[in-house]
Design an enzyme around this catalytic site. Structure first.
Site, mmCIF file in Angstrom:
data_model
loop_
_atom_site.group_PDB
_atom_site.id
_atom_site.type_symbol
_atom_site.label_atom_id
_atom_site.label_comp_id
_atom_site.label_asym_id
_atom_site.label_seq_id
_atom_site.Cartn_x
_atom_site.Cartn_y
_atom_site.Cartn_z
ATOM 1 C CG ASP A 1 -2.379 -0.208 1.191
ATOM 2 O OD1 ASP A 1 -2.693 0.113 0.049
ATOM 3 O OD2 ASP A 1 -3.055 -0.428 1.888
ATOM 4 C CE LYS B 1 -4.996 -1.819 -0.997
ATOM 5 N NZ LYS B 1 -5.597 -0.338 -0.540
ATOM 6 C CD GLU C 1 -12.293 -0.903 2.832
ATOM 7 O OE1 GLU C 1 -11.284 -0.572 2.385
ATOM 8 O OE2 GLU C 1 -12.407 -0.809 4.063
HETATM 9 O O1 KIV Z 1 -5.103 -1.278 4.154
HETATM 10 C C1 KIV Z 1 -5.774 -2.402 4.105
HETATM 11 O O2 KIV Z 1 -5.697 -3.382 4.680
HETATM 12 C C2 KIV Z 1 -6.729 -2.310 3.022
HETATM 13 C C3 KIV Z 1 -7.579 -3.566 2.874
HETATM 14 C C4 KIV Z 1 -8.789 -3.094 3.876
HETATM 15 C C5 KIV Z 1 -8.237 -3.525 1.542
HETATM 16 O O3 KIV Z 1 -6.631 -1.367 2.175
#
Ligand code: KIV
Length: 293
Positions: free
Chosen positions: A111, A140, A209
């Site tokens: 992320d 992501k 989400e």
């Molecule tokens: O940060 C995270 O765990 C997420 C998930 C909820 C998809 O973005």
């Protein structure tokens, strides 16, 4: 002549490199596309350290997401907004090492945290490079609209991207809380337009989400080149994702109603993860009756 037999070195993380016994095929973008095309559900789970990542991999989870949810479940923050790129790098590297040591095959998604891709496409590239060099296979990022241009910039530079629409936790303060998104006709139309723009920009995965199950199902049908991965978005997405702590029943606050505690009836963590994989694959999780929004 006797052929020497290699004895695999089994560690808490699995079999050490140099003693390969695994014949599992590594998860790759073409493999995820194949799964999407033949309707096999993609499983994704968050993990933040080497051990849980290796166990999830051994349980058959295809995609491991080092989510910035670690801010809440590991660091005790109130939201994901305070997570830094350095923290993400540390956890991506830990998970990557865990997978390598266990000869794991999972696809590793990292992320991009709040504020590390918002300024410019160049800033996004620099931040993505940090996570890719730490071992991520894909990054992501959250949001629609302006992010499409950023996604295209990254994808054309060889960085696979997973987009994220619906409830985007990094913008929780603008959204007015952790609430369902895309409920009105207008909001659904905007979300759809953003999803198509992200697909056109080259996003290979799209986390949806907390959006209505019908909207997620429609989008899943429409987006042929981008696999949807739902969380609180009903069962008719190309894949599912859950936060590790939630599915292990370790949520310290209020458990979201779309979550199932897979530790119930499981003798251990690996079995709970296997039950998650099996339930996603056979369509018994999530239960659409729990997604009345
Ligand atoms: O940060 C995270 O765990 C997420 C998930 C909820 C998809 O973005």
């Amino acid at each position: 002549m006797n052929t020497p037999v290699e004895t695999p070195t089994v560690t808490p993380y699995g079999t050490l490199p140099g003693h390969a016994t695994s014949v599992r095929r590594p998860v790759s973008l073409p493999r995820l596309r194949e799964m999407r095309a033949r309707g096999e559900k993609i499983t994704m789970l968050t993990a933040y350290d080497a051990t849980f990542a290796a166990v999830a991999d051994a349980a058959g989870v295809e995609c491991i997401l080092v989510g910035d949810s670690l801010g809440m479940v590991c660091q005790g923050l109130a939201s994901t907004v305070g997570v830094s790129l350095e923290t993400m790098r540390y956890h991506v590297e830990s998970v990557s090492r865990g997978l390598l040591r266990a000869q794991g095959t999972a696809w590793l998604v990292g992320d991009l945290p709040f504020g590390t891709y918002h300024e410019s496409r160049e800033q996004a590239l620099r931040s993505a490079a940090v996570l890719m060099q730490a071992g991520a296979h894909m990054v992501k990022l959250e949001g629609g609209g302006w992010t499409a241009e950023t996604v295209e910039f990254l994808v054309t530079r060889g960085i696979p991207v997973c987009a994220h629409l619906g409830l985007t936790p990094q913008t929780v303060h603008s959204l007015g809380g952790y609430r369902v998104q895309g409920k009105s006709e207008e909001a659904a139309a905007t979300l759809k337009q953003q999803a198509h723009a992200l697909q056109d920009a080259g996003a290979a995965l799209l986390v949806l989400e907390m959006v209505p199950a019908a909207l997620a199902a429609e989008l899943t049908q429409e987006l042929q080149h981008c696999a949807t991965v739902g969380i609180g978005a009903g069962r008719d997405t190309a894949g599912q994702v859950l936060v590790l702590h939630d599915m292990l029943g370790l949520n310290l606050g209020k458990m979201p109603k779309f979550v199932r505690n897979f530790m119930t009836g499981a003798p251990g963590v690996k079995e709970a993860m296997q039950a998650y994989v099996a339930a996603v694959k056979d369509g018994s999780f999530p239960d659409n009756t729990l997604h009345a929004w």
